[in-house]
Design an enzyme around this catalytic site. Structure first.
Site, mmCIF file in Angstrom:
data_model
loop_
_atom_site.group_PDB
_atom_site.id
_atom_site.type_symbol
_atom_site.label_atom_id
_atom_site.label_comp_id
_atom_site.label_asym_id
_atom_site.label_seq_id
_atom_site.Cartn_x
_atom_site.Cartn_y
_atom_site.Cartn_z
ATOM 1 N N TYR A 65 0.855 -1.198 0.000
ATOM 2 C CA TYR A 65 0.000 0.000 0.000
ATOM 3 C C TYR A 65 0.879 1.233 0.000
ATOM 4 O O TYR A 65 1.853 1.296 0.753
ATOM 5 C CB TYR A 65 -0.896 0.010 1.247
ATOM 6 N N GLU A 67 -0.493 4.841 -0.504
ATOM 7 C CA GLU A 67 -1.255 6.074 -0.753
ATOM 8 C C GLU A 67 -0.349 7.289 -0.625
ATOM 9 O O GLU A 67 0.401 7.406 0.341
ATOM 10 C CB GLU A 67 -2.390 6.232 0.260
ATOM 11 N N ASP A 211 -6.769 13.721 -24.932
ATOM 12 C CA ASP A 211 -6.849 12.300 -24.566
ATOM 13 C C ASP A 211 -6.105 11.538 -25.662
ATOM 14 O O ASP A 211 -6.633 11.308 -26.747
ATOM 15 C CB ASP A 211 -8.317 11.863 -24.474
ATOM 16 N N THR A 237 -3.900 5.810 -21.917
ATOM 17 C CA THR A 237 -3.707 4.461 -21.403
ATOM 18 C C THR A 237 -2.301 4.019 -21.793
ATOM 19 O O THR A 237 -1.717 4.541 -22.747
ATOM 20 C CB THR A 237 -4.726 3.482 -22.006
ATOM 21 N N LYS A 240 -1.913 0.429 -25.140
ATOM 22 C CA LYS A 240 -2.254 0.354 -26.574
ATOM 23 C C LYS A 240 -0.939 0.331 -27.367
ATOM 24 O O LYS A 240 -0.137 -0.563 -27.140
ATOM 25 C CB LYS A 240 -3.187 1.510 -26.936
ATOM 26 N N ARG A 246 -1.755 -2.756 -18.653
ATOM 27 C CA ARG A 246 -3.070 -2.115 -18.658
ATOM 28 C C ARG A 246 -3.074 -1.037 -17.578
ATOM 29 O O ARG A 246 -2.767 -1.314 -16.417
ATOM 30 C CB ARG A 246 -4.132 -3.171 -18.372
#
Ligand code: DSN
Length: 425
Positions: A65, A67, A211, A237, A240, A246
Site C-alpha cells: 500500500y 497512498e 486524450d 492508457t 495500446k 493495462r
C-alpha cells in the site's frame, strides 16, 4: 490454539505451482495465451506487452500500500516502491518532454476522471468529440459520469472529408464558452491538429485536454507529432501502441501538477497499484529505445498498407485512409454490418471490433463498420506484405457466410505461426 503454527510455511511448493494449486485458473491463463497466439489480433486498442513488463506486473510490488506520492506516503515501508515511481515519473517526463507526470491512474477512464476533478466542477461545459463520431464514453456520453455530471457539447467530423471540422469546433467554443476542450478519440484514423485546438482554447479561455490514449505510443516513438507542447494536460492508457501494462497515465504543465496529483489521489483513487506503476516504468524504458522508434514507424506503415489492401477489396476506409495505427472501415459497399463482420472474422480467428462510422444509420451494437489496428501484428514482426494478406483474409471472412471461414482460419493459423507472439515456451 495458542502457540500453534501453520503446518506448512508460506509459500511452500503448493502455493508456487499455479497449475497444481488452481488448475481452473491456470487453464484460463494458458488458453488465453493460446488464443492470442493462434489468431490475428487487430483490435486497435490492444497489443502484446513484453515479458519484462509482465514480470513487473507479476511482482511482489502488488503487496504494498502506498497512498500518496514518493516521499509523502501515508504508510511506512514505501522506500522501495518509491524508487519505482520516481524512476517512472522521470522516464515519462523525459520521453514526452513534459513538466510533470502521474503514473498512478488505474485506467484510462480513471485518468480522465482525474482530469475532470482537476479542472472542472459539476455542471461545467465541456466540448469534446461525440462518441458517435469517434470520441470516447468519458468525453460526455450520457451513460458516463462525464455526461451525467457535466454539460457536454459535441463536435464531429466534416461529412465529406470525415476529418475533424475545426470551424465547427471554433463556432461551438465561441457559442458555449466551455471550461474545457477535449481533443482525442477512439475511432479517428487521422492526425489531430493540436495547434488549432490550442488556439481555439486560448480564444475562449478553456483548458485544453488531449486524450492521447490511442496514439501516445506513436508519439513516444516519434512517428507522429506530440500534443504535449500544446495541451494543459494529456491523459492516456499505457497498454495500446505504447505496449505497456493495462493502466493510465497523465502528463501536464508544471502549473497544473498539484491539481492533477490531488485529483488522482485522494480525490479519485486510493492506493496506487505499485506493480502496475513499476510495469509502466519498464514500458517507458522500452519506448525510449531506437527499436521502439522503428516499431512506431512500422505501425503507421502497416496501418496504411492494411487500409490500401482493404480498399482494393472494395471496402471504404473512413476519411480515405489513415495517418496512425487504426483504420475505420465502412462496410456499406459490401452489404455486411459491422456485427456480422465481427462474428465472421471471429470464426476465422481474426479478432477485430464492429464500430460505428460517422453518421452511422445503424445502432452501435450493429454498426456499419469495423475498426482494425496494426499495433499487435507489428509487434509480431509483420510488415507490409503481411498487411496485404490480412486485407485479403478480412475480405474473404467478411463476405463469407460459412465454409470458407474454415479455410481462412487455416490460413490465419499459418500466417501467425510464422510470426509467433511470445515465441518459445
Ligand atoms: N476501449 C478502448 C478502445 O477500444 O478504443 C477505449 O477506451
Amino acid at each position: 490454539m495458542r502457540g500453534e503454527r501453520l503446518a506448512a510455511p508460506f509459500w511452500g511448493p503448493d502455493f508456487t505451482d499455479l497449475a497444481a494449486l488452481d488448475p481452473e485458473i491456470a487453464d484460463v491463463i494458458v488458453d488465453e495465451l493460446q488464443r492470442q497466439r493462434s489468431g490475428l489480433q487487430l483490435i486497435a486498442s490492444e497489443n502484446f506487452t513484453s515479458p519484462a513488463v509482465l514480470a513487473a506486473l507479476g511482482s511482489t510490488l502488488s503487496n504494498k500500500y502506498a497512498e500518496g506520492y514518493p516521499g509523502r506516503r501515508y504508510y511506512g515501508g514505501c522506500e522501495v516502491v518509491d524508487r519505482a515511481e520516481v524512476i517512472g515519473i522521470d522516464r515519462a517526463r523525459q520521453l514526452f518532454g513534459a513538466d510533470h507526470a502521474n503514473l498512478q491512474p488505474h485506467s484510462g477512464a480513471s485518468a480522465n476522471l482525474a482530469v475532470y476533478g482537476a479542472f472542472t466542477k459539476p455542471g461545467d461545459t465541456v466540448l469534446a468529440m461525440s462518441l458517435a463520431q469517434g470520441g470516447h464514453l468519458t468525453h460526455g456520453s450520457h451513460v458516463s459520469f462525464s455526461g451525467m455530471w457535466f454539460s457536454p457539447v459535441h463536435y464531429g467530423v466534416d461529412p465529406v472529408t470525415e476529418r475533424i471540422d475545426y470551424d465547427q469546433v471554433r463556432d461551438l467554443a465561441r457559442t458555449h464558452r466551455p471550461r474545457m476542450i477535449v481533443a482525442g478519440a477512439t475511432a479517428y484514423p487521422r492526425l489531430i491538429d493540436f495547434a488549432a485546438f490550442r488556439s481555439i482554447a486560448d480564444e475562449v479561455g478553456a483548458v485544453l485536454w488531449v486524450d492521447a490514449a490511442h496514439f501516445i505510443g506513436l508519439v513516444a516513438g516519434g512517428a507522429i507529432p506530440s500534443p504535449v507542447p500544446h495541451a494543459d494536460v494529456v491523459s492516456f492508457t499505457t497498454h495500446k501502441v505504447l505496449r505497456g501494462p493495462r493502466g493510465g497515465m497523465l502528463l501536464c504543465r508544471a502549473e497544473h501538477a498539484k491539481a492533477i496529483d490531488k485529483a488522482v489521489f485522494p480525490m479519485m483513487q486510493g492506493g496506487p497499484l505499485m506493480h502496475a506503476v513499476a510495469a509502466k516504468a519498464v514500458a517507458l524504458h522500452e519506448a525510449a529505445t531506437p527499436a521502439f522508434g522503428a516499431y512506431a514507424a512500422g505501425v503507421v506503415r502497416n496501418a496504411a498498407a492494411l487500409a490500401s489492401s482493404l480498399t482494393s477489396h472494395g471496402m471504404r476506409c473512413v476519411s480515405g485512409g489513415t495517418d496512425t495505427h487504426l483504420v475505420l472501415v465502412d462496410l456499406t459497399p459490401v452489404g455486411v454490418t459491422g456485427k456480422q463482420a465481427e462474428q465472421r472474422c471471429d470464426a476465422a480467428r481474426i479478432t477485430l471490433n464492429k464500430n460505428p462510422i460517422p453518421n452511422d444509420p445503424l445502432p452501435p451494437m450493429t454498426a456499419s463498420g469495423i475498426r482494425v489496428g496494426s499495433a499487435a501484428v507489428t509487434t509480431q514482426g509483420m510488415g507490409e506484405p503481411e498487411m496485404a494478406m490480412i486485407g485479403g483474409l478480412i475480405d474473404r471472412a467478411v463476405r463469407s457466410e460459412g465454409a470458407d471461414l474454415v479455410t481462412v482460419a487455416d490460413e490465419v493459423a499459418t500466417l501467425v505461426r510464422a510470426f509467433p507472439a511470445y515465441p518459445g515456451g
